[in-house]
Design a protein around this motif. Structure first.
Motif, PDB file in Angstrom:
ATOM      1  N   ARG A 158      -7.065  10.161  -0.278  1.00  0.00           N
ATOM      2  CA  ARG A 158      -6.977  10.378   1.171  1.00  0.00           C
ATOM      3  C   ARG A 158      -5.847   9.538   1.741  1.00  0.00           C
ATOM      4  O   ARG A 158      -5.684   8.376   1.381  1.00  0.00           O
ATOM      5  CB  ARG A 158      -8.262   9.932   1.875  1.00  0.00           C
ATOM      6  CG  ARG A 158      -9.437  10.780   1.562  1.00  0.00           C
ATOM      7  CD  ARG A 158     -10.668  10.203   2.231  1.00  0.00           C
ATOM      8  NE  ARG A 158     -11.852  10.720   1.586  1.00  0.00           N
ATOM      9  CZ  ARG A 158     -12.367  11.906   1.850  1.00  0.00           C
ATOM     10  NH1 ARG A 158     -11.836  12.678   2.777  1.00  0.00           N
ATOM     11  NH2 ARG A 158     -13.427  12.336   1.203  1.00  0.00           N
ATOM     12  N   LEU A 165      -5.037   3.741  -2.456  1.00  0.00           N
ATOM     13  CA  LEU A 165      -6.422   3.673  -1.959  1.00  0.00           C
ATOM     14  C   LEU A 165      -7.159   4.982  -2.209  1.00  0.00           C
ATOM     15  O   LEU A 165      -8.049   5.330  -1.441  1.00  0.00           O
ATOM     16  CB  LEU A 165      -6.384   3.464  -0.442  1.00  0.00           C
ATOM     17  CG  LEU A 165      -6.316   2.063   0.121  1.00  0.00           C
ATOM     18  CD1 LEU A 165      -6.190   2.128   1.627  1.00  0.00           C
ATOM     19  CD2 LEU A 165      -7.560   1.273  -0.260  1.00  0.00           C
ATOM     20  N   GLY A 166      -6.703   5.726  -3.202  1.00  0.00           N
ATOM     21  CA  GLY A 166      -7.345   7.013  -3.449  1.00  0.00           C
ATOM     22  C   GLY A 166      -6.536   8.138  -2.846  1.00  0.00           C
ATOM     23  O   GLY A 166      -5.445   7.929  -2.323  1.00  0.00           O
ATOM     24  N   TYR A 174       1.298   6.867  -3.402  1.00  0.00           N
ATOM     25  CA  TYR A 174       1.739   7.453  -4.681  1.00  0.00           C
ATOM     26  C   TYR A 174       1.837   6.410  -5.790  1.00  0.00           C
ATOM     27  O   TYR A 174       2.414   6.664  -6.846  1.00  0.00           O
ATOM     28  CB  TYR A 174       3.078   8.177  -4.471  1.00  0.00           C
ATOM     29  CG  TYR A 174       3.017   9.004  -3.201  1.00  0.00           C
ATOM     30  CD1 TYR A 174       2.172  10.119  -3.133  1.00  0.00           C
ATOM     31  CD2 TYR A 174       3.700   8.615  -2.055  1.00  0.00           C
ATOM     32  CE1 TYR A 174       2.041  10.830  -1.950  1.00  0.00           C
ATOM     33  CE2 TYR A 174       3.570   9.331  -0.865  1.00  0.00           C
ATOM     34  CZ  TYR A 174       2.739  10.434  -0.823  1.00  0.00           C
ATOM     35  OH  TYR A 174       2.586  11.134   0.340  1.00  0.00           O
ATOM     36  N   ALA A 216       0.857  -1.193   0.000  1.00  0.00           N
ATOM     37  CA  ALA A 216       0.000   0.000   0.000  1.00  0.00           C
ATOM     38  C   ALA A 216       0.885   1.232   0.000  1.00  0.00           C
ATOM     39  O   ALA A 216       1.709   1.421   0.901  1.00  0.00           O
ATOM     40  CB  ALA A 216      -0.908  -0.016   1.229  1.00  0.00           C
ATOM     41  N   HIS A 217       0.691   2.069  -1.025  1.00  0.00           N
ATOM     42  CA  HIS A 217       1.555   3.240  -1.182  1.00  0.00           C
ATOM     43  C   HIS A 217       0.705   4.353  -1.810  1.00  0.00           C
ATOM     44  O   HIS A 217       0.181   4.173  -2.924  1.00  0.00           O
ATOM     45  CB  HIS A 217       2.733   2.866  -2.099  1.00  0.00           C
ATOM     46  CG  HIS A 217       3.798   3.907  -2.175  1.00  0.00           C
ATOM     47  ND1 HIS A 217       4.325   4.521  -1.057  1.00  0.00           N
ATOM     48  CD2 HIS A 217       4.440   4.445  -3.244  1.00  0.00           C
ATOM     49  CE1 HIS A 217       5.240   5.392  -1.427  1.00  0.00           C
ATOM     50  NE2 HIS A 217       5.340   5.378  -2.742  1.00  0.00           N
ATOM     51  N   GLY A 243       3.144   0.729   5.158  1.00  0.00           N
ATOM     52  CA  GLY A 243       4.312   1.506   5.561  1.00  0.00           C
ATOM     53  C   GLY A 243       4.189   2.085   6.963  1.00  0.00           C
ATOM     54  O   GLY A 243       3.160   1.976   7.619  1.00  0.00           O
ATOM     55  N   PRO A 244       5.281   2.727   7.404  1.00  0.00           N
ATOM     56  CA  PRO A 244       5.275   3.361   8.724  1.00  0.00           C
ATOM     57  C   PRO A 244       4.497   4.682   8.668  1.00  0.00           C
ATOM     58  O   PRO A 244       4.009   5.067   7.594  1.00  0.00           O
ATOM     59  CB  PRO A 244       6.756   3.620   8.985  1.00  0.00           C
ATOM     60  CG  PRO A 244       7.334   3.816   7.628  1.00  0.00           C
ATOM     61  CD  PRO A 244       6.535   2.944   6.686  1.00  0.00           C
ATOM     62  N   GLU A 245       4.416   5.359   9.794  1.00  0.00           N
ATOM     63  CA  GLU A 245       3.612   6.589   9.832  1.00  0.00           C
ATOM     64  C   GLU A 245       4.127   7.645   8.848  1.00  0.00           C
ATOM     65  O   GLU A 245       3.355   8.439   8.335  1.00  0.00           O
ATOM     66  CB  GLU A 245       3.551   7.114  11.262  1.00  0.00           C
ATOM     67  CG  GLU A 245       2.651   6.209  12.096  1.00  0.00           C
ATOM     68  CD  GLU A 245       2.920   6.302  13.582  1.00  0.00           C
ATOM     69  OE1 GLU A 245       4.070   6.023  13.988  1.00  0.00           O
ATOM     70  OE2 GLU A 245       1.995   6.660  14.314  1.00  0.00           O
ATOM     71  N   PHE A 273      -4.480   7.639   4.945  1.00  0.00           N
ATOM     72  CA  PHE A 273      -5.024   7.090   6.189  1.00  0.00           C
ATOM     73  C   PHE A 273      -3.925   6.848   7.213  1.00  0.00           C
ATOM     74  O   PHE A 273      -2.781   6.583   6.863  1.00  0.00           O
ATOM     75  CB  PHE A 273      -5.722   5.752   5.917  1.00  0.00           C
ATOM     76  CG  PHE A 273      -6.870   5.876   4.961  1.00  0.00           C
ATOM     77  CD1 PHE A 273      -8.013   6.572   5.323  1.00  0.00           C
ATOM     78  CD2 PHE A 273      -6.807   5.311   3.706  1.00  0.00           C
ATOM     79  CE1 PHE A 273      -9.085   6.698   4.439  1.00  0.00           C
ATOM     80  CE2 PHE A 273      -7.871   5.427   2.818  1.00  0.00           C
ATOM     81  CZ  PHE A 273      -9.009   6.126   3.180  1.00  0.00           C
TER      82      PHE A 273
END
Ligand code: SAM
Length: 241
Positions: free
Chosen positions: A225, A222-223, A181, A178-179, A199-201, A227
Motif C-alpha cells: 500500500r 512498508l508493504g 520500491y 522510506a521508499h 519522500g515528497p507526494e 500511504f
C-alpha cells in the motif's frame, strides 16, 4: 471558531501567568475551553507549561474575554521519540498536517528538505513562516499532551544537505529512507536513535535514493500500500519506535 483538533492539554507559556500558580488565557485557548470542553468554574483541565511539566488547571474565573486557571504541575511530559525525521516538503496544507503530526508523535527534530518532485512554489508559502510552524507545532503538542516543541529546520538544497550535513546527523543512528520500491521491509521496534527520510507526494526519484544510500541510508518499504505523506509519518514512527 475553526476547531483543528481537540486540545487534550492546554499549552501554557510564561506570559500567561498573572500570580504564582495562576494563568489568564484569552483568544483561541479560552474559546476552545468554552466551546469544546464546556469549561465551567471548578472544572479541572490538563495543562502543561511549554518546555516543562504537565498537571491540572482548575477554572477559577470566567469572563467575556478570558478564563483564569489555578495550576499545579506535577508530572513530566511523555518521553520524546528517539527519531530525527527528514521530509521532502509537501504542499503547504499537507505540510501543516505533517508538522502537527510530528509534534503529536513526540518527534523533536524535523528537517523539511527540497527534492526533485517538490514544487518550487511550496517554498514561497506563508505557511513556512516561523509563526505558522510554531502554531502547527502547538496544535500537535496539545493533541499529544506534550510540552516540548520540535525543532524544525528548512533545507532548500538537497545535495549539500545530503552530502555535507547528513553524515554528521546520522552518525551512530539507524538511517532509513522510506521508499515503496525498496527490496527490504521496514524493521520494527528499532533500539537506539533512528534517522528517517520520507519522500515528497510524488516520491523520491531513483538518483535521490542513490544519493541517500551513498550517505548511509537503507531504503525500506512498508508493504504494497502507498500511504500519503502524513500517514507514512505516523505508520513509520509507530513501527520503528
Ligand atoms: N507515487 C509516489 C511513489 O510511487 O513513490 C508515492 C509517494 S508517497 C505519497 C510519499 C512518501 O511516503 C514516499 O516517498 C515514501 O517515503 C512514503 N511511503 C508511502 N508509502 C510507502 C510504502 N508503502 N513504503 C515505503 N514508503 C512509503
Amino acid at each position: 471558531m475553526i476547531i483543528e483538533a481537540v486540545m487534550n492539554l492546554i499549552l501554557l507559556f510564561p506570559g500567561d501567568s498573572t500570580d504564582e500558580g495562576v494563568v489568564r488565557l484569552t483568544g483561541r485557548r479560552r474559546d476552545h475551553m468554552l466551546a469544546v470542553h464546556r469549561a465551567a468554574v471548578g472544572d479541572e483541565l490538563t495543562v502543561g507549561i511549554a518546555g516543562g511539566r504537565i498537571g491540572k488547571g482548575r477554572v477559577r474565573k470566567l469572563d467575556d474575554d478570558a478564563i483564569e486557571l489555578a495550576i499545579a504541575l506535577d508530572a513530566d511530559p511523555p518521553p520524546p521519540l528517539d527519531l530525527t525525521l527528514i521530509v521532502a516538503l509537501p504542499r503547504p496544507k499537507v505540510m501543516n498536517r505533517v508538522v502537527a503530526a510530528v509534534a503529536s508523535l513526540g518527534i523533536k527534530r524535523l528537517f523539511l528538505i527540497n527534492s526533485w518532485r517538490v514544487d518550487k512554489s511550496y517554498w514561497k508559502s506563508p505557511r513556512l513562516s516561523p509563526d505558522n510552524l510554531r502554531l502547527q507545532s502547538i496544535l500537535g503538542l496539545e493533541q499529544g499532551r506534550d510540552t516540548v516543541m520540535p525543532a524544525i529546520e528548512l533545507r532548500r538544497l538537497f545535495r549539500p544537505f545530503v552530502e555535507e550535513e547528513l553524515p554528521e546527523l546520522t552518525r551512530e543512528t539507524a538511517a532509513l529512507v522510506a521508499h515503496p520500491y525498496a527490496a527490504e521491509e521496514c524493521p520494527r521496534d528499532v533500539r537506539g536513535p533512528v534517522t528517517l527520510a520520507i519522500g515528497p507526494e510524488g516520491g523520491f526519484i531513483e538518483q535521490e535514493i542513490a544519493s541517500l544510500t551513498r550517505a548511509g541510508f537503507r531504503p525500506v518499504h512498508l508493504g504494497s500500500r502507498i500511504f500519503r505523506v502524513e500517514t507514512a509519518v505516523a505508520a513509520l514512527a509507530g513501527r520503528l519506535k
